[in-house]
Design a protein around this motif. Structure first.
Motif, PDB file in Angstrom:
ATOM      1  N   GLY A   1     -21.000  34.725 -66.395  1.00 14.39           N
ATOM      2  CA  GLY A   1     -21.876  35.769 -66.926  1.00 14.39           C
ATOM      3  C   GLY A   1     -21.639  36.074 -68.392  1.00 14.39           C
ATOM      4  O   GLY A   1     -22.461  36.711 -69.043  1.00 14.39           O
ATOM      5  N   LEU A   2     -20.498  35.667 -68.915  1.00 12.57           N
ATOM      6  CA  LEU A   2     -20.187  35.914 -70.326  1.00 12.57           C
ATOM      7  C   LEU A   2     -20.195  34.610 -71.125  1.00 12.57           C
ATOM      8  O   LEU A   2     -19.821  34.574 -72.296  1.00 12.57           O
ATOM      9  CB  LEU A   2     -18.819  36.604 -70.455  1.00 12.57           C
ATOM     10  CG  LEU A   2     -18.743  38.008 -69.854  1.00 12.57           C
ATOM     11  CD1 LEU A   2     -17.299  38.512 -69.840  1.00 12.57           C
ATOM     12  CD2 LEU A   2     -19.623  38.982 -70.632  1.00 12.57           C
ATOM     13  N   GLY A   3     -20.636  33.538 -70.474  1.00 14.60           N
ATOM     14  CA  GLY A   3     -20.606  32.206 -71.074  1.00 14.60           C
ATOM     15  C   GLY A   3     -21.437  32.069 -72.333  1.00 14.60           C
ATOM     16  O   GLY A   3     -21.244  31.145 -73.113  1.00 14.60           O
ATOM     17  N   HIS A   4     -22.373  33.023 -72.538  1.00 11.81           N
ATOM     18  CA  HIS A   4     -23.218  32.966 -73.749  1.00 11.81           C
ATOM     19  C   HIS A   4     -22.442  33.388 -74.996  1.00 11.81           C
ATOM     20  O   HIS A   4     -22.897  33.168 -76.111  1.00 11.81           O
ATOM     21  CB  HIS A   4     -24.426  33.887 -73.581  1.00 11.81           C
ATOM     22  CG  HIS A   4     -24.035  35.331 -73.355  1.00 11.81           C
ATOM     23  ND1 HIS A   4     -23.581  35.796 -72.141  1.00 11.81           N
ATOM     24  CD2 HIS A   4     -23.986  36.371 -74.204  1.00 11.81           C
ATOM     25  CE1 HIS A   4     -23.284  37.079 -72.250  1.00 11.81           C
ATOM     26  NE2 HIS A   4     -23.515  37.462 -73.480  1.00 11.81           N
TER      27      HIS A   4
ATOM     28  N   VAL B   1     -10.812  39.790 -69.965  1.00 15.39           N
ATOM     29  CA  VAL B   1     -11.701  39.225 -68.940  1.00 15.39           C
ATOM     30  C   VAL B   1     -12.192  37.829 -69.274  1.00 15.39           C
ATOM     31  O   VAL B   1     -12.280  36.967 -68.400  1.00 15.39           O
ATOM     32  CB  VAL B   1     -12.927  40.164 -68.769  1.00 15.39           C
ATOM     33  CG1 VAL B   1     -13.947  39.563 -67.829  1.00 15.39           C
ATOM     34  CG2 VAL B   1     -12.481  41.528 -68.270  1.00 15.39           C
ATOM     35  N   THR B   2     -12.509  37.580 -70.538  1.00 10.22           N
ATOM     36  CA  THR B   2     -13.081  36.270 -70.888  1.00 10.22           C
ATOM     37  C   THR B   2     -12.052  35.148 -70.767  1.00 10.22           C
ATOM     38  O   THR B   2     -12.420  33.987 -70.653  1.00 10.22           O
ATOM     39  CB  THR B   2     -13.650  36.244 -72.328  1.00 10.22           C
ATOM     40  OG1 THR B   2     -12.604  36.556 -73.260  1.00 10.22           O
ATOM     41  CG2 THR B   2     -14.806  37.235 -72.477  1.00 10.22           C
TER      42      THR B   2
END
Ligand SMILES: [Zn+2]
Length: 285
Positions: A54-57, A236-237
């Motif tokens: 979900g944070l891959g962008h 988190v990332t």
């Protein structure tokens, strides 16, 4: 000059998350005991691999900004209020893994002039006057360009500050005793079937593993295990935690150490293993 506590600890790291993984329990313990804890992070980790889809962008400056937010949350978890980016946020960017074209980016930390970057860190040393500085060994623990450069800059800054009036009495490198790493991985191999991770790392994947006798100092952070895990979770990332284990973006489970180990490289080497980074530091300093 601002009045700082008697005991002052400075940690120099490459990216947000390195401080919590390597020294989270130590930082939480000394902050709780009233020491002044200062973290200097050299880059925002703009080239880190992002774990959650979900944070891959997020990438580049957007990832850096996001990771600064993660760092703030991690520092809250550890009770550390003094954390800075070397030269200010965005002064040096992440250099990426060794051997990638990213290493040639003129704005990256790997391309930084060591003396200039060390001058910026020496200003912090002269302001804080730490008795203890913690960083990586000359391989940066595992060969990442930013970790190697953080080591070089930290060691040079200690020299520059000494010439300018503050001789840091004790400098430590992050270490893990081989026997501790081996026992932890043996336990991890047994626990793996019950964990949300598929594969285990190996001792060779852990930065800073050395022969037991090379380790001079052992900080028992058991009482701060929850704070360390919370700080790691804040990143988190980069990190997924399932206590007492965690994974990085390589997906390999590793032990989460709540006792943290060091090698004293500046200052008189103790006869037996110390349990306090400030051992031997007088009240007057
Ligand atoms: Zn790092």
């Amino acid at each position: 000059m601002t009045e700082l506590p008697d005991r002052r600890l400075l940690l120099v790291h490459a990216h947000p998350d390195d401080e919590s993984i390597n020294n989270g329990a130590t930082m939480a313990r000394y902050a709780a005991e009233g020491a002044h804890v200062t973290l200097v992070t050299c880059t925002l980790g703009e080239r880190g691999e992002v774990i959650p889809p979900g944070l891959g962008h997020l990438s580049g400056a957007a990832l850096g900004g996001h990771r600064l937010g993660e760092l703030k949350e991690a520092m809250r978890a550890l009770g550390v209020t003094d954390f800075r980016l070397l030269g200010g946020a965005g002064r040096y960017c992440d250099s990426g893994m060794m051997g990638l074209p990213d290493n040639d980016d003129p704005g990256c930390f790997w391309q930084a002039d060591v003396d200039r970057a060390a001058g910026l860190l020496a200003e912090v040393i002269l302001e804080i006057r730490p008795q203890v500085l913690v960083t990586y060994d000359d391989d940066g623990g595992y060969g990442h360009p930013d970790h190697i450069q953080a080591h070089r800059v930290a060691m040079r800054a200690v020299e520059l500050a000494a010439e300018q009036g503050w001789d840091v009495p004790k400098v430590y490198w992050n270490r893990v005793p081989r026997s501790v790493a081996e026992e932890s991985f043996a336990r991890l191999d047994g626990d793996l079937p019950g964990l949300p991770f598929d594969k285990a790392a190996t001792v060779a994947d852990v930065p800073g593993v050395v022969a037991d006798e090379q380790v001079t100092t052992e900080i028992d952070g058991t009482a701060y295990a929850a704070a360390k895990a919370a700080a790691m979770r804040a990143h988190v990332t980069q990190v997924t935690v399932a206590e007492p284990y965690f994974v990085l973006s390589n997906g390999l489970a590793q032990p989460l150490f709540t006792t943290e180990y060091y090698e004293l490289v500046r200052g008189e080497r103790p006869g037996k293993r110390e349990s306090d980074l400030f051992a031997g530091i007088g009240e007057a300093s």
